[in-house]
Design an enzyme around this catalytic site. Sequence first.
Site, PDB file in Angstrom:
ATOM      1  N   CYS A  79       0.775  -1.255  -0.018  1.00  0.00           N
ATOM      2  CA  CYS A  79      -0.080  -0.012   0.044  1.00  0.00           C
ATOM      3  C   CYS A  79       0.752   1.525  -0.033  1.00  0.00           C
ATOM      4  O   CYS A  79       0.156   2.222  -0.222  1.00  0.00           O
ATOM      5  CB  CYS A  79      -1.129   0.068   1.010  1.00  0.00           C
ATOM      6  SG  CYS A  79      -1.889  -1.525   1.236  1.00  0.00           S
TER       7      CYS A  79
ATOM      8  N   HIS B 150      -3.168   7.963   6.043  1.00  0.00           N
ATOM      9  CA  HIS B 150      -3.154   6.707   5.446  1.00  0.00           C
ATOM     10  C   HIS B 150      -4.607   6.101   5.900  1.00  0.00           C
ATOM     11  O   HIS B 150      -5.334   5.757   5.193  1.00  0.00           O
ATOM     12  CB  HIS B 150      -1.879   5.967   5.632  1.00  0.00           C
ATOM     13  CG  HIS B 150      -1.986   4.528   4.947  1.00  0.00           C
ATOM     14  ND1 HIS B 150      -1.892   4.333   3.643  1.00  0.00           N
ATOM     15  CD2 HIS B 150      -2.043   3.185   5.514  1.00  0.00           C
ATOM     16  CE1 HIS B 150      -2.207   3.257   3.416  1.00  0.00           C
ATOM     17  NE2 HIS B 150      -2.060   2.244   4.398  1.00  0.00           N
TER      18      HIS B 150
ATOM     19  N   GLU C  33      -0.809   4.678  13.263  1.00  0.00           N
ATOM     20  CA  GLU C  33      -0.537   5.963  12.352  1.00  0.00           C
ATOM     21  C   GLU C  33      -0.711   7.198  13.406  1.00  0.00           C
ATOM     22  O   GLU C  33       0.258   7.984  13.245  1.00  0.00           O
ATOM     23  CB  GLU C  33      -1.427   6.081  11.239  1.00  0.00           C
ATOM     24  CG  GLU C  33      -1.041   7.494  10.437  1.00  0.00           C
ATOM     25  CD  GLU C  33      -1.771   7.546   9.199  1.00  0.00           C
ATOM     26  OE1 GLU C  33      -1.464   8.335   8.319  1.00  0.00           O
ATOM     27  OE2 GLU C  33      -2.917   6.796   8.944  1.00  0.00           O
TER      28      GLU C  33
ATOM     29  N   LYS D  90      -9.888   7.645   2.577  1.00  0.00           N
ATOM     30  CA  LYS D  90     -10.353   6.309   2.143  1.00  0.00           C
ATOM     31  C   LYS D  90     -11.786   5.960   2.557  1.00  0.00           C
ATOM     32  O   LYS D  90     -12.390   5.196   2.255  1.00  0.00           O
ATOM     33  CB  LYS D  90      -9.268   5.217   3.000  1.00  0.00           C
ATOM     34  CG  LYS D  90      -8.142   5.229   2.024  1.00  0.00           C
ATOM     35  CD  LYS D  90      -7.206   4.155   2.730  1.00  0.00           C
ATOM     36  CE  LYS D  90      -5.746   4.097   2.123  1.00  0.00           C
ATOM     37  NZ  LYS D  90      -4.943   5.361   2.368  1.00  0.00           N
TER      38      LYS D  90
ATOM     39  N   HIS E 171      -9.817   1.466  -0.244  1.00  0.00           N
ATOM     40  CA  HIS E 171      -8.398   1.482  -0.221  1.00  0.00           C
ATOM     41  C   HIS E 171      -8.020   0.853  -1.461  1.00  0.00           C
ATOM     42  O   HIS E 171      -8.325  -0.109  -1.788  1.00  0.00           O
ATOM     43  CB  HIS E 171      -7.987   0.529   1.022  1.00  0.00           C
ATOM     44  CG  HIS E 171      -6.432   0.431   1.296  1.00  0.00           C
ATOM     45  ND1 HIS E 171      -5.507   1.265   0.321  1.00  0.00           N
ATOM     46  CD2 HIS E 171      -5.662  -0.092   2.268  1.00  0.00           C
ATOM     47  CE1 HIS E 171      -4.365   1.054   0.924  1.00  0.00           C
ATOM     48  NE2 HIS E 171      -4.434   0.256   1.864  1.00  0.00           N
TER      49      HIS E 171
ATOM     50  N   PHE F 224       1.853  -3.462   3.841  1.00  0.00           N
ATOM     51  CA  PHE F 224       2.271  -4.773   4.461  1.00  0.00           C
ATOM     52  C   PHE F 224       3.869  -5.025   4.113  1.00  0.00           C
ATOM     53  O   PHE F 224       4.159  -4.488   2.949  1.00  0.00           O
ATOM     54  CB  PHE F 224       1.691  -5.715   3.745  1.00  0.00           C
ATOM     55  CG  PHE F 224       0.171  -6.035   4.369  1.00  0.00           C
ATOM     56  CD1 PHE F 224      -0.341  -5.202   5.588  1.00  0.00           C
ATOM     57  CD2 PHE F 224      -0.744  -6.926   3.912  1.00  0.00           C
ATOM     58  CE1 PHE F 224      -1.723  -5.469   5.855  1.00  0.00           C
ATOM     59  CE2 PHE F 224      -1.883  -7.278   4.244  1.00  0.00           C
ATOM     60  CZ  PHE F 224      -2.451  -6.396   5.390  1.00  0.00           C
TER      61      PHE F 224
END
Length: 411
Positions: free
Chosen positions: A162, A302, A313, A334, A339, A399
């Site tokens: 991502c 994010h 975050e 988002k 996403h 990830f």
Amino acid sequence: MTKKIVITGIGASSPLGGNVADTWKALNAGESGARTLPHEWVEKYELPVKFAAEAKVRPTEVMERVETKRLDPVSQFAVIASREAWEDAGSPDVEPERLGVDYATGIGGLWSLLDAWDVLREKGPRRVLPMTVPMLMPNAASAAVSMRFEARAFARTVASACASSTESLVNAYEHLQAGLADVIIAGGSESAIHPITMASFASMQALSKRNDSPETASRPYSVDRDGFVMGEGAASLVLETEEHAKARGAKIYAELAGGGVTADSYHITANDPEGRGASRAVALALAAAGASPDDVTHINAHATSTPVGDIAEYAALKVAFGDRVDGIPVSATKGATGHLLGGTGALEAIFTILAIQSRQAPPTINLSEQDPEIPLTISGSPLDLGAGDQLAISNSFGFGGHNAVAAFRSV
């Protein structure tokens, strides 16, 4: 000598619209791109999550059939977004050897790979298309964009989950600083709303399960958030040095003032709960921009709408900004787009650029009750950024512990 790198063209195909204008309008109107999936495979495989944020305009509606037959959807979206960005930049007259591509995807040609596997099992090897490998390879989108615009300086690919397309923007910044090209098309694309990914993400308890209300399922920072919503699409930006842009009389949206890329080296799917890698990426981006945390006027977070991720975050932002972070206007877009995995950073970069250009941060929708552990300045309505110079950051975390942050300055 450090050069000023600017954005002269933007393009997108997203769950909110088939271009930047429609996407931006829908975002600020508080619309959601999430919908119940109409595909028969949802019931066939008894998927526990039956909705996602598919691209609003299908590639087949805007591309010739001969193009779509030879490109996986991930590459189709990349070409569509890049075509808009290129035209928006005035179709720069640049030598092919001085035009580069920095493009990204988190997963790549998933549909081509798994469709070919079905053909092999059901009909045998002779029926597998000869174009299967060129369609499924992760660099296919970058290659398609480079061939579409005759970019011969380079065509590079990032695949860092991502964080991918934000990392591609940082790469473009560095490649222009190094003089490797005069103009670069950068961005990211993803088309992974597929039974296997939907089942896998659901199995790991990462997706929201609000099947009865898809449009409200992605709810960053809300106390009742329960997972992210799969999105799809692409976003592209045309970048060049300010000197080159001014010499050809190009319009300039904003400056890409710097970027930071780090790794957590902590866990394959979980963020470092102390936010060390992410906060360091913020610090690197600000250092490259010659700025301090006090200069930042806006953050595009994010914020995927996962219970753990949003908290992690915030911890990273707290390290980077201290108590001041709670007063900086934040957007978690988002909530509207879902996403887009490898395409999300580039799309949110465009949102960040348009926010500082318009002096208005887009809303964060579906915020029913803000998590008291995340006391950021966020709103279900657009936020006024005020007059004066703007410096905003856009965060992406993936990830594998990938962190990428891009800093944008108004011009």
